[in-house]
Motif scaffolding. Structure first.
Motif, PDB file in Angstrom:
ATOM      1  N   ASN A 138       0.809  -1.225   0.000  1.00 47.61           N
ATOM      2  CA  ASN A 138       0.000   0.000   0.000  1.00 47.61           C
ATOM      3  C   ASN A 138       0.843   1.277   0.000  1.00 47.61           C
ATOM      4  OD1 ASN A 138      -2.405  -1.576   0.158  1.00 47.61           O
ATOM      5  ND2 ASN A 138      -2.094  -1.772   2.371  1.00 47.61           N
ATOM      6  N   LEU A 139       1.885   1.284  -0.826  1.00 49.08           N
ATOM      7  CA  LEU A 139       2.781   2.442  -0.882  1.00 49.08           C
ATOM      8  C   LEU A 139       2.429   3.390  -2.033  1.00 49.08           C
ATOM      9  CD1 LEU A 139       6.175   0.610  -0.248  1.00 49.08           C
ATOM     10  CD2 LEU A 139       4.789   1.865   1.422  1.00 49.08           C
ATOM     11  N   TYR A 140       1.738   2.900  -3.052  1.00 52.46           N
ATOM     12  CA  TYR A 140       1.450   3.696  -4.240  1.00 52.46           C
ATOM     13  C   TYR A 140      -0.070   3.787  -4.428  1.00 52.46           C
ATOM     14  CZ  TYR A 140       6.359   2.713  -5.056  1.00 52.46           C
ATOM     15  OH  TYR A 140       7.721   2.605  -4.908  1.00 52.46           O
ATOM     16  N   ASN A 141      -0.541   4.973  -4.803  1.00 50.13           N
ATOM     17  CA  ASN A 141      -1.972   5.127  -5.004  1.00 50.13           C
ATOM     18  C   ASN A 141      -2.377   4.608  -6.387  1.00 50.13           C
ATOM     19  OD1 ASN A 141      -1.495   7.216  -6.931  1.00 50.13           O
ATOM     20  ND2 ASN A 141      -1.433   8.754  -5.300  1.00 50.13           N
ATOM     21  N   ASN A 142      -3.667   4.570  -6.620  1.00 48.40           N
ATOM     22  CA  ASN A 142      -4.166   4.007  -7.878  1.00 48.40           C
ATOM     23  C   ASN A 142      -3.677   4.773  -9.091  1.00 48.40           C
ATOM     24  OD1 ASN A 142      -5.570   1.954  -6.608  1.00 48.40           O
ATOM     25  ND2 ASN A 142      -7.474   3.131  -6.437  1.00 48.40           N
ATOM     26  N   SER A 143      -3.584   6.092  -8.963  1.00 54.44           N
ATOM     27  CA  SER A 143      -3.115   6.904 -10.082  1.00 54.44           C
ATOM     28  C   SER A 143      -1.685   6.533 -10.463  1.00 54.44           C
ATOM     29  CB  SER A 143      -3.196   8.387  -9.715  1.00 54.44           C
ATOM     30  OG  SER A 143      -2.611   9.185 -10.730  1.00 54.44           O
ATOM     31  N   GLN A 144      -0.825   6.380  -9.462  1.00 53.99           N
ATOM     32  CA  GLN A 144       0.563   5.996  -9.742  1.00 53.99           C
ATOM     33  C   GLN A 144       0.632   4.588 -10.317  1.00 53.99           C
ATOM     34  OE1 GLN A 144       1.832   6.769  -5.703  1.00 53.99           O
ATOM     35  NE2 GLN A 144       3.128   8.459  -6.375  1.00 53.99           N
ATOM     36  N   ALA A 145      -0.161   3.678  -9.775  1.00 50.48           N
ATOM     37  CA  ALA A 145      -0.142   2.300 -10.248  1.00 50.48           C
ATOM     38  C   ALA A 145      -0.522   2.209 -11.718  1.00 50.48           C
ATOM     39  CB  ALA A 145      -1.085   1.444  -9.395  1.00 50.48           C
ATOM     40  N   GLN A 146      -1.407   3.100 -12.163  1.00 51.46           N
ATOM     41  CA  GLN A 146      -1.848   3.080 -13.550  1.00 51.46           C
ATOM     42  C   GLN A 146      -0.816   3.666 -14.511  1.00 51.46           C
ATOM     43  OE1 GLN A 146      -5.622   5.104 -13.453  1.00 51.46           O
ATOM     44  NE2 GLN A 146      -6.598   3.523 -12.190  1.00 51.46           N
ATOM     45  N   GLN A 147       0.208   4.322 -13.970  1.00 53.31           N
ATOM     46  CA  GLN A 147       1.227   4.952 -14.807  1.00 53.31           C
ATOM     47  C   GLN A 147       2.381   4.020 -15.154  1.00 53.31           C
ATOM     48  OE1 GLN A 147       2.547   8.780 -13.206  1.00 53.31           O
ATOM     49  NE2 GLN A 147       0.540   9.066 -12.245  1.00 53.31           N
ATOM     50  N   VAL A 148       2.412   2.836 -14.558  1.00 49.40           N
ATOM     51  CA  VAL A 148       3.531   1.911 -14.761  1.00 49.40           C
ATOM     52  C   VAL A 148       3.001   0.514 -15.062  1.00 49.40           C
ATOM     53  CG1 VAL A 148       5.051   3.223 -13.216  1.00 49.40           C
ATOM     54  CG2 VAL A 148       3.659   1.347 -12.294  1.00 49.40           C
ATOM     55  N   PRO A 149       3.811  -0.339 -15.690  1.00 50.84           N
ATOM     56  CA  PRO A 149       3.392  -1.728 -15.891  1.00 50.84           C
ATOM     57  C   PRO A 149       3.118  -2.409 -14.543  1.00 50.84           C
ATOM     58  CG  PRO A 149       5.296  -1.207 -17.253  1.00 50.84           C
ATOM     59  CD  PRO A 149       5.114  -0.051 -16.328  1.00 50.84           C
ATOM     60  N   ALA A 150       2.183  -3.335 -14.539  1.00 54.41           N
ATOM     61  CA  ALA A 150       1.816  -4.020 -13.296  1.00 54.41           C
ATOM     62  C   ALA A 150       3.027  -4.699 -12.654  1.00 54.41           C
ATOM     63  CB  ALA A 150       0.723  -5.046 -13.581  1.00 54.41           C
ATOM     64  N   GLU A 151       3.915  -5.237 -13.486  1.00 59.31           N
ATOM     65  CA  GLU A 151       5.078  -5.945 -12.948  1.00 59.31           C
ATOM     66  C   GLU A 151       6.009  -5.021 -12.179  1.00 59.31           C
ATOM     67  OE1 GLU A 151       3.515  -8.291 -16.381  1.00 59.31           O
ATOM     68  OE2 GLU A 151       3.957  -6.183 -15.991  1.00 59.31           O
ATOM     69  N   ALA A 152       6.060  -3.750 -12.548  1.00 54.68           N
ATOM     70  CA  ALA A 152       6.883  -2.791 -11.809  1.00 54.68           C
ATOM     71  C   ALA A 152       6.332  -2.587 -10.408  1.00 54.68           C
ATOM     72  CB  ALA A 152       6.950  -1.460 -12.552  1.00 54.68           C
ATOM     73  N   LEU A 153       5.017  -2.538 -10.299  1.00 54.22           N
ATOM     74  CA  LEU A 153       4.377  -2.399  -8.989  1.00 54.22           C
ATOM     75  C   LEU A 153       4.571  -3.657  -8.160  1.00 54.22           C
ATOM     76  CD1 LEU A 153       2.551  -0.697  -7.111  1.00 54.22           C
ATOM     77  CD2 LEU A 153       0.587  -1.780  -8.222  1.00 54.22           C
ATOM     78  N   TRP A 154       4.378  -4.813  -8.773  1.00 56.80           N
ATOM     79  CA  TRP A 154       4.502  -6.071  -8.038  1.00 56.80           C
ATOM     80  C   TRP A 154       5.922  -6.293  -7.532  1.00 56.80           C
ATOM     81  CZ3 TRP A 154       1.783  -9.179 -12.493  1.00 56.80           C
ATOM     82  CH2 TRP A 154       0.429  -8.842 -12.506  1.00 56.80           C
ATOM     83  N   ALA A 155       6.904  -5.782  -8.247  1.00 59.49           N
ATOM     84  CA  ALA A 155       8.303  -6.004  -7.855  1.00 59.49           C
ATOM     85  C   ALA A 155       8.788  -5.013  -6.806  1.00 59.49           C
ATOM     86  CB  ALA A 155       9.205  -5.906  -9.090  1.00 59.49           C
ATOM     87  N   SER A 156       7.942  -4.071  -6.427  1.00 53.18           N
ATOM     88  CA  SER A 156       8.366  -3.075  -5.442  1.00 53.18           C
ATOM     89  C   SER A 156       8.533  -3.717  -4.072  1.00 53.18           C
ATOM     90  CB  SER A 156       7.327  -1.953  -5.359  1.00 53.18           C
ATOM     91  OG  SER A 156       7.648  -1.092  -4.288  1.00 53.18           O
ATOM     92  N   LEU A 157       9.731  -3.594  -3.519  1.00 50.03           N
ATOM     93  CA  LEU A 157      10.030  -4.144  -2.188  1.00 50.03           C
ATOM     94  C   LEU A 157      10.484  -3.026  -1.260  1.00 50.03           C
ATOM     95  CD1 LEU A 157      11.947  -7.353  -3.316  1.00 50.03           C
ATOM     96  CD2 LEU A 157       9.544  -7.132  -2.711  1.00 50.03           C
ATOM     97  N   GLY A 158       9.992  -1.827  -1.509  1.00 54.30           N
ATOM     98  CA  GLY A 158      10.415  -0.674  -0.726  1.00 54.30           C
ATOM     99  C   GLY A 158       9.603  -0.491   0.534  1.00 54.30           C
ATOM    100  N   CYS A 159       9.833   0.648   1.171  1.00 54.12           N
ATOM    101  CA  CYS A 159       9.134   0.971   2.421  1.00 54.12           C
ATOM    102  C   CYS A 159       8.523   2.364   2.356  1.00 54.12           C
ATOM    103  CB  CYS A 159      10.095   0.877   3.610  1.00 54.12           C
ATOM    104  SG  CYS A 159      11.513   2.006   3.496  1.00 54.12           S
ATOM    105  N   GLY A 160       8.529   2.968   1.159  1.00 59.10           N
ATOM    106  CA  GLY A 160       7.997   4.314   1.012  1.00 59.10           C
ATOM    107  C   GLY A 160       7.698   4.618  -0.436  1.00 59.10           C
ATOM    108  N   ASN A 161       7.577   5.900  -0.721  1.00 56.60           N
ATOM    109  CA  ASN A 161       7.246   6.363  -2.067  1.00 56.60           C
ATOM    110  C   ASN A 161       8.054   7.631  -2.344  1.00 56.60           C
ATOM    111  OD1 ASN A 161       6.046   7.232  -4.444  1.00 56.60           O
ATOM    112  ND2 ASN A 161       3.951   6.784  -3.777  1.00 56.60           N
TER     113      ASN A 161
END
Length: 286
Positions: free
Chosen positions: A45-68
């Protein structure tokens, strides 16, 4: 474990994470990836829907961060941005949209599988102002004073030589350049035994510095205007199910660790003009 072994463990772990994404497996971080208990509260839950729609789904799924960091950092058209430990590329791709065609967004990662995934995400996104570099954050493969902004998402804490990382960040930033990273930090002393137990949960954020330690290391590297803003403070109850499954007495450790681990947004500036050389310790000078 020495620094070479730490790097190998991290390389293997994040390589497996990239392969899980491409194979449609678990998208969680750390031990939770194979536990069946769901994803931990640090990496979700680090990225909002608008940001998620700006990148390929795999980029979001691979995120292992702790912030934005790309959302919190000051990014202007024409900027050159560098993401330390860029993983699947989400923060690079989001930054690239903000710097526009006159800017550039670099991602630096040491894991071949993550770089392959990031480059595929770049292709899918059609991002022409993005370049992913292979290398280590302790030895950034860019020239001095070449970057306007450095971001990073829960990666610096994984380095066994954080002084060197911060010195290198200082070196590649232009005078007046900005350092704006998300990282996990601790508040107060935590015993090694307790730290090891909690790091079974916080598997992606081993090596977290204390708040004061982070500030001191940034100052030693030459940075000024240092700020540290908590973005998430973690409760042991967030991971009660997972820790209990690992045989940890959650009630016993709660007083020692509850609300002592947090994600923070860390800001600093490389002073303009004739800034001091970036050498903040023996490891930096070699």
């Amino acid at each position: 474990m020495d620094s070479a072994n730490i790097k190998e463990v991290i390389r293997e772990k994040y390589g497996q994470a990239a392969l899980r994404v491409t194979s449609g497996g678990s998208r969680c971080c750390g031990a939770t990836a194979d536990s069946g208990l769901g994803c931990d509260p640090i990496t979700t839950n680090l990225y909002n829907n608008s940001q998620a729609q700006q990148v390929p789904a795999e980029a979001l799924w691979a995120s292992l961060g702790c912030g934005n960091p790309a959302a919190l950092a000051q990014i202007s058209p024409g900027d050159v941005v560098l993401d330390l430990g860029s993983g699947g590329g989400i923060d690079v791709l989001l930054s690239a949209r903000r710097v526009g065609p006159t800017g550039k967004a670099y991602g630096l990662d040491m894991t071949g599988e993550m770089l392959a995934l990031a480059n595929e995400n770049k292709r899918k996104a059609g991002a022409e102002n993005v370049e992913f570099l292979r290398g280590e954050i302790e030895n950034i493969p860019l020239p001095d004073s070449s970057v306007d902004l450095i971001i990073s998402n829960c990666v610096i804490n994984l380095s066994a030589d954080k002084d060197r990382v911060l010195c290198e960040a200082y070196r590649v930033l232009k005078p007046g350049g900005r350092f704006a990273v998300s990282d996990v930090v601790t508040r107060g002393e935590i015993s090694p035994k307790i730290r090891q137990s909690i790091l079974l949960w916080v598997g992606c954020v081993a090596g977290a510095l204390q708040e004061t330690e982070y500030r001191e290391k940034l100052a030693a590297a030459g940075f000024e205007q240092i700020e540290l803003e908590p973005t998430r403070i973690y409760r042991v109850d967030d991971a009660r199910e997972f820790l209990s499954a690992e045989g940890i007495d959650v009630d016993a450790i709660t007083p020692a660790v509850d609300e002592k681990f947090m994600s923070a947004f860390v800001r600093a500036i490389k002073p303009p003009g004739l800034a001091k050389p970036s050498c903040c310790g023996p490891s930096c000078c070699q």
